[in-house]
Design a protein around this motif. Sequence first.
Motif, PDB file in Angstrom:
ATOM      1  N   ASN A 186      28.045  39.817  44.418  1.00 20.80           N
ATOM      2  CA  ASN A 186      27.892  40.215  45.824  1.00 20.80           C
ATOM      3  C   ASN A 186      28.704  41.453  46.171  1.00 20.80           C
ATOM      4  N   CYS A 187      29.332  42.067  45.163  1.00 23.06           N
ATOM      5  CA  CYS A 187      30.238  43.173  45.468  1.00 23.06           C
ATOM      6  C   CYS A 187      29.436  44.377  45.965  1.00 23.06           C
ATOM      7  N   ASN A 188      29.851  44.906  47.123  1.00 21.68           N
ATOM      8  CA  ASN A 188      29.131  46.046  47.710  1.00 21.68           C
ATOM      9  C   ASN A 188      30.045  47.260  47.851  1.00 21.68           C
ATOM     10  N   ARG A 189      31.182  47.249  47.113  1.00 21.80           N
ATOM     11  CA  ARG A 189      32.198  48.263  47.380  1.00 21.80           C
ATOM     12  C   ARG A 189      32.470  49.204  46.218  1.00 21.80           C
ATOM     13  N   ILE A 190      33.037  50.322  46.578  1.00 25.84           N
ATOM     14  CA  ILE A 190      33.457  51.323  45.611  1.00 25.84           C
ATOM     15  C   ILE A 190      34.737  51.953  46.176  1.00 25.84           C
ATOM     16  N   ARG A 191      35.576  52.523  45.297  1.00 26.80           N
ATOM     17  CA  ARG A 191      36.882  53.013  45.764  1.00 26.80           C
ATOM     18  C   ARG A 191      37.075  54.495  45.499  1.00 26.80           C
TER      19      ARG A 191
ATOM     20  N   GLU B 189      43.739  35.433  46.482  1.00 25.41           N
ATOM     21  CA  GLU B 189      44.400  34.962  45.249  1.00 25.41           C
ATOM     22  C   GLU B 189      45.166  36.096  44.582  1.00 25.41           C
ATOM     23  N   LEU B 190      46.323  35.747  44.076  1.00 16.52           N
ATOM     24  CA  LEU B 190      47.169  36.711  43.363  1.00 16.52           C
ATOM     25  C   LEU B 190      46.419  37.256  42.143  1.00 16.52           C
ATOM     26  N   MET B 191      46.324  38.581  42.064  1.00 15.53           N
ATOM     27  CA  MET B 191      45.630  39.202  40.921  1.00 15.53           C
ATOM     28  C   MET B 191      46.659  39.778  39.945  1.00 15.53           C
ATOM     29  N   PRO B 192      46.260  39.956  38.688  1.00 18.44           N
ATOM     30  CA  PRO B 192      47.240  40.301  37.641  1.00 18.44           C
ATOM     31  C   PRO B 192      47.633  41.782  37.601  1.00 18.44           C
ATOM     32  N   PHE B 193      48.212  42.282  38.689  1.00 24.43           N
ATOM     33  CA  PHE B 193      48.588  43.692  38.717  1.00 24.43           C
ATOM     34  C   PHE B 193      50.078  43.946  38.549  1.00 24.43           C
ATOM     35  N   SER B 194      50.860  42.923  38.377  1.00 25.11           N
ATOM     36  CA  SER B 194      52.298  43.123  38.204  1.00 25.11           C
ATOM     37  C   SER B 194      52.789  41.978  37.330  1.00 25.11           C
ATOM     38  N   ASP B 195      54.060  41.988  36.965  1.00 30.56           N
ATOM     39  CA  ASP B 195      54.571  40.890  36.149  1.00 30.56           C
ATOM     40  C   ASP B 195      54.372  39.559  36.869  1.00 30.56           C
ATOM     41  N   THR B 196      54.592  39.554  38.186  1.00 34.21           N
ATOM     42  CA  THR B 196      54.399  38.319  38.955  1.00 34.21           C
ATOM     43  C   THR B 196      52.946  37.867  38.840  1.00 34.21           C
ATOM     44  N   GLY B 197      52.017  38.828  39.022  1.00 31.90           N
ATOM     45  CA  GLY B 197      50.604  38.491  39.002  1.00 31.90           C
ATOM     46  C   GLY B 197      50.132  38.010  37.644  1.00 31.90           C
ATOM     47  N   LYS B 198      50.832  38.414  36.590  1.00 26.51           N
ATOM     48  CA  LYS B 198      50.384  38.022  35.252  1.00 26.51           C
ATOM     49  C   LYS B 198      50.829  36.616  34.884  1.00 26.51           C
ATOM     50  N   ASN B 199      51.663  36.020  35.747  1.00 31.42           N
ATOM     51  CA  ASN B 199      52.086  34.645  35.503  1.00 31.42           C
ATOM     52  C   ASN B 199      51.111  33.713  36.220  1.00 31.42           C
ATOM     53  N   GLU B 200      50.191  33.151  35.413  1.00 34.87           N
ATOM     54  CA  GLU B 200      49.105  32.356  35.998  1.00 34.87           C
ATOM     55  C   GLU B 200      49.587  31.193  36.849  1.00 34.87           C
TER      56      GLU B 200
ATOM     57  N   GLU C 191      36.922  41.418  34.628  1.00 36.76           N
ATOM     58  CA  GLU C 191      37.401  40.357  33.743  1.00 36.76           C
ATOM     59  C   GLU C 191      38.918  40.383  33.786  1.00 36.76           C
ATOM     60  N   PHE C 192      39.506  39.662  34.726  1.00 33.82           N
ATOM     61  CA  PHE C 192      40.962  39.703  34.816  1.00 33.82           C
ATOM     62  C   PHE C 192      41.642  38.973  33.659  1.00 33.82           C
ATOM     63  N   ASN C 193      40.855  38.067  33.010  1.00 31.21           N
ATOM     64  CA  ASN C 193      41.520  37.266  31.985  1.00 31.21           C
ATOM     65  C   ASN C 193      41.578  37.962  30.635  1.00 31.21           C
ATOM     66  N   CYS C 194      41.045  39.180  30.526  1.00 30.86           N
ATOM     67  CA  CYS C 194      41.205  39.901  29.278  1.00 30.86           C
ATOM     68  C   CYS C 194      41.249  41.392  29.544  1.00 30.86           C
ATOM     69  N   GLY C 195      42.108  42.064  28.837  1.00 27.19           N
ATOM     70  CA  GLY C 195      42.106  43.511  28.876  1.00 27.19           C
ATOM     71  C   GLY C 195      42.569  44.131  30.174  1.00 27.19           C
ATOM     72  N   TYR C 196      43.390  43.432  30.952  1.00 27.99           N
ATOM     73  CA  TYR C 196      43.828  44.055  32.187  1.00 27.99           C
ATOM     74  C   TYR C 196      45.180  44.740  32.030  1.00 27.99           C
TER      75      TYR C 196
ATOM     76  N   THR D 293      38.722  34.977  46.449  1.00 33.50           N
ATOM     77  CA  THR D 293      39.091  34.301  45.201  1.00 33.50           C
ATOM     78  C   THR D 293      38.690  35.112  43.962  1.00 33.50           C
ATOM     79  N   PRO D 294      39.275  36.285  43.788  1.00 34.53           N
ATOM     80  CA  PRO D 294      38.874  37.130  42.661  1.00 34.53           C
ATOM     81  C   PRO D 294      39.197  36.531  41.303  1.00 34.53           C
ATOM     82  N   VAL D 295      40.141  35.577  41.269  1.00 31.65           N
ATOM     83  CA  VAL D 295      40.556  35.011  39.988  1.00 31.65           C
ATOM     84  C   VAL D 295      39.758  33.741  39.674  1.00 31.65           C
ATOM     85  N   SER D 296      39.690  32.801  40.629  1.00 31.67           N
ATOM     86  CA  SER D 296      39.070  31.516  40.296  1.00 31.67           C
ATOM     87  C   SER D 296      37.550  31.532  40.452  1.00 31.67           C
ATOM     88  N   ASP D 297      37.042  32.469  41.212  1.00 27.08           N
ATOM     89  CA  ASP D 297      35.612  32.446  41.480  1.00 27.08           C
ATOM     90  C   ASP D 297      35.163  33.876  41.746  1.00 27.08           C
ATOM     91  N   LYS D 298      34.747  34.538  40.684  1.00 23.00           N
ATOM     92  CA  LYS D 298      34.433  35.959  40.823  1.00 23.00           C
ATOM     93  C   LYS D 298      33.255  36.171  41.772  1.00 23.00           C
TER      94      LYS D 298
END
Length: 312
Positions: free
Chosen positions: A248-253, A181-192, A296-301, A239-244
């Motif tokens: 189960n997240c096991n990752r770090i960057r 799923e498109l995540m809100p990292f650019s202007d395109t991504g911020k258009n739900e 929380e992609f829907n706030c403060g991103y 589905t990072p946007v519709s179903d967080k």
Amino acid sequence: MKDNFGREINYLRVSVTQRCNLNCLYCGSDSPDLAEMTADEISRYVKAFAQCGINKVRITGGEPLLRSDIIEIVSSLSKIQGIEKLVLTTNGVYLKKYACALKAAGLSAVNVSVDSLDRGKYKRLTGRDCLPQVMEGIDEAERAKLRLRVNAVLIRGQNEDQAGALIELAKNRRIDVRFIELMPFSDTGKNENMIVKGNEVLEKFSFLKPVQPKKTGFEQSVARYYEAEGFKGRIGLITPVSDKFCDNCNRIRLLSDGKVRPCLGHDDVVDLRGRSDEDLLETVKEAIISKPKGHEFNCGYGNIRAMNKIGG
Ligand code: SAM
């Protein structure tokens, strides 16, 4: 090693560069910082992560195959004690050139990002007319016996019509095709309105049947997998946007400038550069333990950096 919320963190994503040779519509086009870790730094930091229980590493970017020392990086990481699985994410443009050498250096799998099998649409989405090279890269990776996945981001009004053709790739070849799923990292991504949700794919391709998720080992995944009769590969939905999937997240960057980012959806980072071995190990442990509960992609991103900077 477990974080504060009892999650076993065993998967490290290492961004080796912020540079990219494509300019994807949704990725963001922040100009890259060039303070890239050297191959030696990457190896030193990954060793510290391995001592804290990381056993799977994904090399990403930017575009990792732009690093002229990428084979050296893969080779050194594959020799680190405790790293049992080493994989890489690429746009595939230079995959034909590197596939055999990557395999020989110890890589086991590649994820190739392909958002469209239509050449014109691919060019519009990525800014470059590279689809034929990418497909040749996939063929070469298959010949080199690298396990293959194709990742695609569907964007309404741009390439959502490509889902069927992409799914067909999994029919005749042992390739898993995954829709992110498109995540809100650019202007395109911020258009739900432009997000094509995972459920829409399932509704349209109702022949897809769920595969029981594996909860342990390398197959533990943020993707939900589906199969179809007669298909050699599987279809995955991320589905990072519709179903967080944070529980189960096991990752770090590890970012390309030597900073650790415990969660994709949080800007907090901790710098590994300039530390003694002991301090490095303690800092890595602390970063793992303090991984946030969820994103929380829907706030403060608003301040989250472009994907080329975080490492996709
Ligand atoms: N250059 C490599 C590649 O193209 O795969 C690795 C880096 S790229 C940032 C990694 C993945 O992140 C790609 O599959 C890309 O589609 C995905 N990605 C980038 N921006 C995204 C966004 N806003 N939402 C969802 N996925 C995104």
